[in-house]
Write a protein that holds these residues in place. Structure first.
Motif, mmCIF file in Angstrom:
data_model
loop_
_atom_site.group_PDB
_atom_site.id
_atom_site.type_symbol
_atom_site.label_atom_id
_atom_site.label_comp_id
_atom_site.label_asym_id
_atom_site.label_seq_id
_atom_site.Cartn_x
_atom_site.Cartn_y
_atom_site.Cartn_z
ATOM 1 N N GLN A 41 0.589 11.167 -3.470
ATOM 2 C CA GLN A 41 1.148 10.632 -2.227
ATOM 3 C C GLN A 41 2.483 11.308 -1.911
ATOM 4 O O GLN A 41 2.739 11.706 -0.767
ATOM 5 C CB GLN A 41 1.362 9.111 -2.316
ATOM 6 C CG GLN A 41 1.718 8.542 -0.952
ATOM 7 C CD GLN A 41 2.694 7.388 -0.970
ATOM 8 O OE1 GLN A 41 3.145 6.953 -2.032
ATOM 9 N NE2 GLN A 41 3.014 6.860 0.186
ATOM 10 N N GLN A 95 5.543 11.116 8.348
ATOM 11 C CA GLN A 95 4.103 11.219 8.109
ATOM 12 C C GLN A 95 3.358 10.988 9.424
ATOM 13 O O GLN A 95 2.599 10.047 9.544
ATOM 14 C CB GLN A 95 3.627 10.261 7.000
ATOM 15 C CG GLN A 95 3.994 8.789 7.123
ATOM 16 C CD GLN A 95 5.420 8.495 6.732
ATOM 17 O OE1 GLN A 95 6.010 9.187 5.917
ATOM 18 N NE2 GLN A 95 5.999 7.478 7.338
ATOM 19 N N ILE A 129 0.847 -1.206 0.000
ATOM 20 C CA ILE A 129 0.000 0.000 0.000
ATOM 21 C C ILE A 129 0.876 1.247 0.000
ATOM 22 O O ILE A 129 2.058 1.182 0.393
ATOM 23 C CB ILE A 129 -0.968 -0.031 1.216
ATOM 24 C CG1 ILE A 129 -2.079 1.025 1.102
ATOM 25 C CG2 ILE A 129 -0.215 0.161 2.546
ATOM 26 C CD1 ILE A 129 -3.230 0.811 2.091
ATOM 27 N N GLY A 130 0.322 2.389 -0.415
ATOM 28 C CA GLY A 130 1.069 3.651 -0.423
ATOM 29 C C GLY A 130 2.318 3.517 -1.275
ATOM 30 O O GLY A 130 2.285 2.975 -2.391
ATOM 31 N N GLY A 131 3.426 3.953 -0.720
ATOM 32 C CA GLY A 131 4.686 3.900 -1.457
ATOM 33 C C GLY A 131 5.125 2.491 -1.806
ATOM 34 O O GLY A 131 6.016 2.297 -2.633
ATOM 35 N N SER A 132 4.491 1.498 -1.207
ATOM 36 C CA SER A 132 4.884 0.128 -1.508
ATOM 37 C C SER A 132 4.121 -0.459 -2.705
ATOM 38 O O SER A 132 4.263 -1.648 -2.990
ATOM 39 C CB SER A 132 4.699 -0.751 -0.264
ATOM 40 O OG SER A 132 5.723 -0.439 0.665
ATOM 41 N N SER A 190 6.527 -4.431 2.072
ATOM 42 C CA SER A 190 6.223 -3.562 3.203
ATOM 43 C C SER A 190 7.515 -3.254 3.941
ATOM 44 O O SER A 190 8.208 -4.171 4.383
ATOM 45 C CB SER A 190 5.227 -4.236 4.147
ATOM 46 O OG SER A 190 4.994 -3.409 5.267
ATOM 47 N N LYS A 191 7.820 -1.983 4.060
ATOM 48 C CA LYS A 191 9.061 -1.613 4.736
ATOM 49 C C LYS A 191 8.938 -1.924 6.231
ATOM 50 O O LYS A 191 9.807 -2.559 6.819
ATOM 51 C CB LYS A 191 9.353 -0.130 4.524
ATOM 52 C CG LYS A 191 10.650 0.260 5.154
ATOM 53 C CD LYS A 191 11.216 1.528 4.599
ATOM 54 C CE LYS A 191 12.533 1.759 5.319
ATOM 55 N NZ LYS A 191 13.260 2.908 4.928
ATOM 56 N N SER A 192 7.834 -1.494 6.821
ATOM 57 C CA SER A 192 7.661 -1.727 8.258
ATOM 58 C C SER A 192 7.361 -3.201 8.516
ATOM 59 O O SER A 192 7.697 -3.744 9.563
ATOM 60 C CB SER A 192 6.503 -0.888 8.778
ATOM 61 O OG SER A 192 5.309 -1.271 8.109
ATOM 62 N N GLY A 193 6.718 -3.833 7.548
ATOM 63 C CA GLY A 193 6.337 -5.244 7.726
ATOM 64 C C GLY A 193 5.116 -5.400 8.601
ATOM 65 O O GLY A 193 4.724 -6.524 8.909
ATOM 66 N N GLY A 233 12.436 6.266 2.284
ATOM 67 C CA GLY A 233 11.065 6.033 2.743
ATOM 68 C C GLY A 233 10.179 5.550 1.603
ATOM 69 O O GLY A 233 10.543 5.644 0.424
ATOM 70 N N GLY A 234 9.000 5.052 1.967
ATOM 71 C CA GLY A 234 8.088 4.423 1.008
ATOM 72 C C GLY A 234 7.838 5.238 -0.251
ATOM 73 O O GLY A 234 7.998 4.750 -1.373
ATOM 74 N N ARG A 235 7.463 6.507 -0.085
ATOM 75 C CA ARG A 235 7.067 7.274 -1.272
ATOM 76 C C ARG A 235 8.245 7.705 -2.134
ATOM 77 O O ARG A 235 8.049 8.263 -3.219
ATOM 78 C CB ARG A 235 6.210 8.470 -0.859
ATOM 79 C CG ARG A 235 6.810 9.383 0.174
ATOM 80 C CD ARG A 235 5.776 10.358 0.710
ATOM 81 N NE ARG A 235 6.290 11.194 1.775
ATOM 82 C CZ ARG A 235 6.358 10.841 3.066
ATOM 83 N NH1 ARG A 235 5.952 9.634 3.436
ATOM 84 N NH2 ARG A 235 6.818 11.665 3.970
ATOM 85 N N GLU A 279 1.963 13.521 1.414
ATOM 86 C CA GLU A 279 2.541 13.025 2.671
ATOM 87 C C GLU A 279 3.801 13.780 3.047
ATOM 88 O O GLU A 279 4.142 13.884 4.223
ATOM 89 C CB GLU A 279 2.860 11.518 2.561
ATOM 90 C CG GLU A 279 1.709 10.656 3.007
ATOM 91 C CD GLU A 279 2.060 9.175 3.151
ATOM 92 O OE1 GLU A 279 3.195 8.768 2.854
ATOM 93 O OE2 GLU A 279 1.161 8.419 3.555
ATOM 94 N N THR A 291 2.139 -3.154 8.213
ATOM 95 C CA THR A 291 0.985 -2.381 7.724
ATOM 96 C C THR A 291 -0.234 -3.295 7.619
ATOM 97 O O THR A 291 -0.182 -4.353 6.981
ATOM 98 C CB THR A 291 1.344 -1.732 6.366
ATOM 99 O OG1 THR A 291 2.487 -0.911 6.577
ATOM 100 C CG2 THR A 291 0.203 -0.890 5.839
HETATM 101 O O1 PA5 Z 1 5.606 6.843 2.144
HETATM 102 C C1 PA5 Z 1 5.432 6.097 3.094
HETATM 103 O O2 PA5 Z 1 6.346 5.857 3.888
HETATM 104 C C2 PA5 Z 1 4.112 5.385 3.334
HETATM 105 O O3 PA5 Z 1 3.115 5.844 2.511
HETATM 106 C C3 PA5 Z 1 4.279 3.890 3.156
HETATM 107 O O4 PA5 Z 1 4.764 3.635 1.859
HETATM 108 C C4 PA5 Z 1 2.993 3.113 3.369
HETATM 109 O O5 PA5 Z 1 2.387 3.494 4.561
HETATM 110 C C5 PA5 Z 1 3.278 1.610 3.416
HETATM 111 O O6 PA5 Z 1 4.186 1.314 4.433
HETATM 112 P P1 PA5 Z 1 4.957 -0.057 4.521
HETATM 113 O O7 PA5 Z 1 5.826 -0.190 3.322
HETATM 114 O O8 PA5 Z 1 5.747 0.022 5.796
HETATM 115 O O9 PA5 Z 1 3.917 -1.155 4.565
#
Ligand code: PA5
Length: 424
Positions: free
Chosen positions: A274, A407, A76-79, A131-134, A193-195, A278, A136
């Motif tokens: 995004q 964010q 999701i998002g940047g991922s 997923s960066k955080s793992g 970061g993700g985005r 963000e 989400t």
């Molecule tokens: O830009 C960002 O950091 C966020 O939008 C993330 O990409 C998004 O929340 C997804 O996070 P994650 O990759 O940890 O699942």
């Protein structure tokens, strides 16, 4: 590869008056001295990216291409936005790909999940969970369910070849799970970061599996790095764009509408929203990033833009050479009275619509228009454009004294949701 035209932007200040502030912002990004300086790994990434991992992406992509009818990109998002926007920009909306890419883990919608589940039932599937955080929640829910579906279909052993995790180098739930299950993993650099991550394995692996030439993407990004690694606002058009945004913000235009005339760039506008939303929307500051696809949306939002409250400016993202073009045919009977266009190219008609709209919005509607023209929609142009927007966004935020790389506001909904879901 990108041209900037500010002659329709109705700026009341001089871009060059910001020269000193731009130099300071440029130095903060390049010397890692600004807010959020732990997350500026993307600045030199086109030069310094991990070449061994890049080759591994290509190797894995070649294997996956042969076995997968469907690639599920779970993030999701940047991922996921970067890969999706690049794929649509480069291939269009109806490409004949050997491996179809489906995005999942970007919504809680039960209907969406179940429909994808039905669609993949009789197809050969590979899953890239990103997923960066793992942790989400949207992604984690979809991933657990897909993992079980795939284990049932292929068995745990085969899943080692069919599930790929893109996540942090060493920490997080997804990393631990992937190690335990023996999945192939790719790394999201700590300092990106993700985005800002589309040029890392986050974007590159799905793109390579879909057959995109990722060397071209990185070449485009490198070209942009060299072009925009220059602190002089007189010549650096990424910084001119960043400053023009700030000037229009000062003029009371609180929303920036990114406008494309190509439906296959609609996801680029989502990715851009995004990135800027963000990065910049905090501490009660920042422009609201919004978007339209013309001429489609001229038949919905065109009226508001022309004559509604005067809150926005447009940034046109134009394409010089379209991916495909055709000629409008002549018709002997001319019952539809359209012969006046006979022999004209479809893209010419699109461009005339753009010019007519620009004239109407700027001259009669008093809506400022920044114009960005991209050479084409190739992989190289995508890489170039992505880096252009990254660097413009970083400087735009630093001109506002904002940390572009956190964010904090996104956490508020999560806190409430976790409480309602009963998470400890
Ligand atoms: O830009 C960002 O950091 C966020 O939008 C993330 O990409 C998004 O929340 C997804 O996070 P994650 O990759 O940890 O699942």
């Amino acid at each position: 590869m990108i041209k900037l035209d500010l002659t329709h932007a109705l700026l009341k200040e001089n871009v060059e008056d910001y020269a000193n502030k731009v130099k300071v912002a440029h130095d903060m990004l390049h010397n890692k001295t600004g807010l959020g300086n732990d997350y500026v790994g993307w600045v030199k990434w086109p030069l310094e990216y991990d070449k061994a991992e890049f080759e591994k992406i290509k190797t894995v992509a070649n294997v996956v291409k042969d076995k997968a009818e469907v690639l599920l990109v779970c993030g999701i998002g940047g991922s996921y936005l970067g890969a999706r926007s690049a794929l649509e920009m480069i291939y269009g909306l109806y490409p004949q790909l050997k491996t179809k890419v489906i995005y999942i883990g970007n919504t809680f919608s039960s209907t969406y999940f179940k429909q994808v589940e039905q669609y993949i039932e009789d197809k050969s599937v590979v899953l890239n969970v990103i997923s960066k955080s793992g942790t989400t929640t949207e992604t984690a829910i979809a991933f657990r369910m897909l993992k079980q579906i795939m284990e049932k279909k292929y068995g745990k052993e085969e899943c080692k070849q069919r599930i790929i995790a893109t996540t942090d180098a060493c920490k997080g739930t997804l990393k631990e799970l992937a190690m335990k299950e023996g999945y192939q993993t790719f790394t999201i650099p700590n300092d990106i970061g993700g985005r800002y991550s589309v040029l890392t394995p986050v974007g590159l692996l799905p793109l390579a599996i879909a057959g995109v030439n990722i060397d071209e993407i990185m070449q485009g990004a490198l070209d942009a790095y060299h072009t925009f690694n220059n602190d002089d606002v007189k010549t650096n058009i990424a910084y001119q764009y960043a400053v023009a945004r700030r000037i229009l913000d000062n003029q009371g235009k609180k929303a920036e509408m990114l406008v494309t005339y190509e439906p296959h760039l609609q996801m680029v506008t989502e990715w851009w929203k995004q990135l800027f939303g963000e990065s910049e929307g905090k501490e009660g500051k920042g422009l609201l990033p919004t978007s339209c696809t013309f001429s489609t949306d001229l038949h919905s939002l065109g009226q508001f833009i022309q004559e509604g409250s005067s809150v926005l400016f447009e940034t046109l993202l134009l394409i010089d050479k379209p991916m495909l073009d055709g000629t409008f045919p002549s018709d002997e009977d001319n019952l539809d009275n359209m012969n006046y266009l006979a022999g004209k190219s479809l893209d010419w008609v699109n461009k005339m619509a753009m010019q007519g709209t620009l004239l109407a919005h700027e001259k009669e509607g008093n809506v400022p228009n920044i114009i960005l023209t991209l050479e084409d929609t190739s992989a190289r142009s995508f890489g170039y454009m992505a880096y252009f927007f990254f660097i413009a966004c970083g400087v735009s935020c630093y001109l506002l004294d904002i940390n572009p790389f956190n964010q904090p506001g996104v956490e508020v909904y999560k806190k409430n949701m976790f409480k309602l879901l009963g998470k400890n």
